[in-house]
Enzyme design. Structure first.
Site, PDB file in Angstrom:
ATOM      1  N   ASP A  91      38.872  32.367  48.897  1.00 33.54           N
ATOM      2  CA  ASP A  91      38.169  33.555  49.421  1.00 33.54           C
ATOM      3  C   ASP A  91      37.123  33.157  50.451  1.00 33.54           C
ATOM      4  O   ASP A  91      37.428  33.112  51.631  1.00 33.54           O
ATOM      5  CB  ASP A  91      37.708  34.531  48.337  1.00 33.54           C
ATOM      6  CG  ASP A  91      36.790  33.960  47.283  1.00 33.54           C
ATOM      7  OD1 ASP A  91      36.237  32.878  47.499  1.00 33.54           O
ATOM      8  OD2 ASP A  91      36.609  34.640  46.260  1.00 33.54           O
ATOM      9  N   PHE A 126      37.994  41.611  43.342  1.00 30.88           N
ATOM     10  CA  PHE A 126      37.974  40.585  42.296  1.00 30.88           C
ATOM     11  C   PHE A 126      39.240  40.696  41.448  1.00 30.88           C
ATOM     12  O   PHE A 126      39.603  41.779  40.995  1.00 30.88           O
ATOM     13  CB  PHE A 126      36.738  40.767  41.417  1.00 30.88           C
ATOM     14  CG  PHE A 126      36.566  39.644  40.443  1.00 30.88           C
ATOM     15  CD1 PHE A 126      36.141  38.397  40.879  1.00 30.88           C
ATOM     16  CD2 PHE A 126      36.866  39.813  39.103  1.00 30.88           C
ATOM     17  CE1 PHE A 126      36.000  37.345  39.987  1.00 30.88           C
ATOM     18  CE2 PHE A 126      36.726  38.769  38.201  1.00 30.88           C
ATOM     19  CZ  PHE A 126      36.297  37.527  38.647  1.00 30.88           C
ATOM     20  N   GLU A 168      45.597  25.308  45.766  1.00 29.82           N
ATOM     21  CA  GLU A 168      44.509  26.178  45.311  1.00 29.82           C
ATOM     22  C   GLU A 168      45.100  27.465  44.754  1.00 29.82           C
ATOM     23  O   GLU A 168      46.096  27.970  45.278  1.00 29.82           O
ATOM     24  CB  GLU A 168      43.609  26.529  46.507  1.00 29.82           C
ATOM     25  CG  GLU A 168      42.332  25.724  46.586  1.00 29.82           C
ATOM     26  CD  GLU A 168      41.276  26.162  45.587  1.00 29.82           C
ATOM     27  OE1 GLU A 168      41.615  26.432  44.411  1.00 29.82           O
ATOM     28  OE2 GLU A 168      40.109  26.211  45.967  1.00 29.82           O
ATOM     29  N   ASP A 169      44.487  28.003  43.706  1.00 26.81           N
ATOM     30  CA  ASP A 169      44.928  29.294  43.195  1.00 26.81           C
ATOM     31  C   ASP A 169      44.512  30.409  44.150  1.00 26.81           C
ATOM     32  O   ASP A 169      45.276  31.306  44.449  1.00 26.81           O
ATOM     33  CB  ASP A 169      44.361  29.546  41.788  1.00 26.81           C
ATOM     34  CG  ASP A 169      42.895  29.150  41.685  1.00 26.81           C
ATOM     35  OD1 ASP A 169      42.472  28.255  42.435  1.00 26.81           O
ATOM     36  OD2 ASP A 169      42.164  29.737  40.876  1.00 26.81           O
ATOM     37  N   ARG A 175      42.533  33.972  31.962  1.00 29.23           N
ATOM     38  CA  ARG A 175      43.346  32.919  32.590  1.00 29.23           C
ATOM     39  C   ARG A 175      44.777  32.904  32.069  1.00 29.23           C
ATOM     40  O   ARG A 175      45.698  32.488  32.750  1.00 29.23           O
ATOM     41  CB  ARG A 175      42.747  31.539  32.306  1.00 29.23           C
ATOM     42  CG  ARG A 175      41.411  31.290  32.949  1.00 29.23           C
ATOM     43  CD  ARG A 175      41.102  29.798  32.893  1.00 29.23           C
ATOM     44  NE  ARG A 175      39.710  29.511  33.118  1.00 29.23           N
ATOM     45  CZ  ARG A 175      39.138  29.425  34.324  1.00 29.23           C
ATOM     46  NH1 ARG A 175      39.856  29.626  35.396  1.00 29.23           N
ATOM     47  NH2 ARG A 175      37.861  29.149  34.434  1.00 29.23           N
TER      48      ARG A 175
END
Ligand code: AMP
Length: 369
Positions: free
Chosen positions: A104, A153, A100-101, A166
């Site tokens: 959260d 964020f 997973e990047d 991205r």
């Protein structure tokens, strides 16, 4: 700082730090898995960069595939998880490592666990490059974590804000203060910083903080700070960093709602520049530029002697004190040119000409920021 759609983002985690974390993850995982040939499964879209860099560093044979589950809309993690795309391979009996990047809230992870419950895998391990412990609401074990980050964020390195960002090779963090213009106005004594700051603060709606003015105000009012500063100022020497930094912090705090600041006479040393960066950072803000007025020494001495006739400033009245202030500037302060150049924030402006000409030159730089 960069702008994506309507929001500003500032640099947060460098490409080098990311690389280091991925190296460590690849080592840890390969040591744990021994001679197993794992199937690494990246969760699209965000993980594509991480997975690509990770498998390049994974020192043993492995398989790689991707699945897709969308979980982000705008900047908040939404509760509903969309359908799964891409799991076509038989994974029974295999060691699967989810890449997973970012984790959260853990909603995507819950969905991953639900999907893999029926796949009869030998073991399911979870690896994530970024992890927000403050946001995580689930109990699933995270076997491998690259970098823990606060609940802010972020974009870059595969992560997007409404489709953009991205492609960035490093991580950026959203700015809470969205429209700040924070300038350091730089230049030797007599370069015209105060005069120019008066014009710029009106034009750009900024708060002007001149440390010299604050010290002089304190001297006039015979405060403890003023008494302390006076002995140094009268000789043309710098007031000690600790005193000046505390005073500057207090001035910024007083103007917490400002649109931005013009710092004039600060920073003057490396320690002050670092303190200023830390202060701005704590406010989710940053210095956008150091603009330096460049003026020849002899012109400065002439200007300051002229000013001394009317300003009443004792440090403007004596040529040897003036020369000492100029030499303090070059020996201690001019190194800051390097500090800000390294960050791509240094802009030199010719400080000789009429006041309006110089204001125009400065505005040209600011308008391009
Ligand atoms: P200025 O009005 O900027 O020319 O400053 C006048 C004097 O105030 C300087 O010569 C120093 O003695 C003191 N001062 C102003 N700013 C600073 C600073 N950032 N650090 C140390 N001393 C300062």
């Amino acid at each position: 700082m960069i702008k994506l759609h309507d929001k500003y983002f500032k640099p947060f985690i460098s490409a080098a730090e990311i690389e280091k974390a991925i190296d460590r993850l690849a080592q840890e995982i390969s040591e744990d898995l021994g001679n197993e040939i794992p199937v690494f499964i990246g969760i699209l879209n965000g993980s594509f960069m991480f997975v690509s860099d990770f498998v390049k560093r994974y020192p043993k044979p492995c398989e790689v595939t991707f699945i897709k589950l969308a979980s982000y809309e705008g900047v908040r993690s939404t509760e509903d998880i969309q359908r799964l795309i891409g799991l076509t391979q038989d994974l029974s009996g295999r060691t699967v490592v989810i890449l997973e990047d970012i984790i959260d809230t853990g909603n995507t992870l819950a969905e991953v666990h639900r999907i893999f419950k029926n796949e009869n895998v030998k073991q399911l391990k979870i690896a994530t490059l970024f992890y927000k412990p403050e946001a995580y609401k689930k109990d699933f074990k995270l076997h491998y974590v690259g970098i823990e980050i606060p609940n802010k964020f972020i974009v870059g390195y595969g992560l997007d804000y409404d489709g953009l960002g991205r492609d960035l090779p490093e991580i950026y963090q959203i700015q809470k203060v969205q429209h700040p213009t924070n300038l350091v106005l730089f230049g030797p004594p007599g370069a015209g910083k105060g005069t120019q700051a008066d014009f710029l603060k009106e034009k750009y709606n900024l708060v002007h903080i001149s440390t010299g003015d604050v010290f002089r105000f304190n001297i006039k009012n015979e405060t403890a700070l003023g008494m302390l500063a006076k002995s140094y100022m009268d000789k043309g020497e710098l007031v000690p960093d600790k005193v000046t930094i505390d005073m500057l912090n207090a001035e910024v705090e007083k103007n917490a709602d400002a649109n931005g600041f013009i710092f004039d006479g600060f920073p003057r040393t490396d320690a002050q520049a670092q303190a200023l960066d830390e202060l701005m950072d704590s406010k989710d803000s940053m210095i956008n530029a150091m603009i330096a007025l460049e003026v020849d020494d002899e012109v400065l001495v002439k200007r300051l002697l002229e000013r001394g006739k009317t300003s009443g400033r004792p440090d403007d009245a004596d040529e040897s004190i003036i020369r000492n202030r100029i030499s303090e500037y070059y020996s201690k302060t001019a190194i800051l040119k390097g500090y800000y150049s390294k960050q791509g924030k240094y802009f030199g402006v010719d400080g000789i000409g009429s006041i309006t000409e110089i204001t125009e030159r400065l505005s040209e730089v600011i308008d391009k920021l």
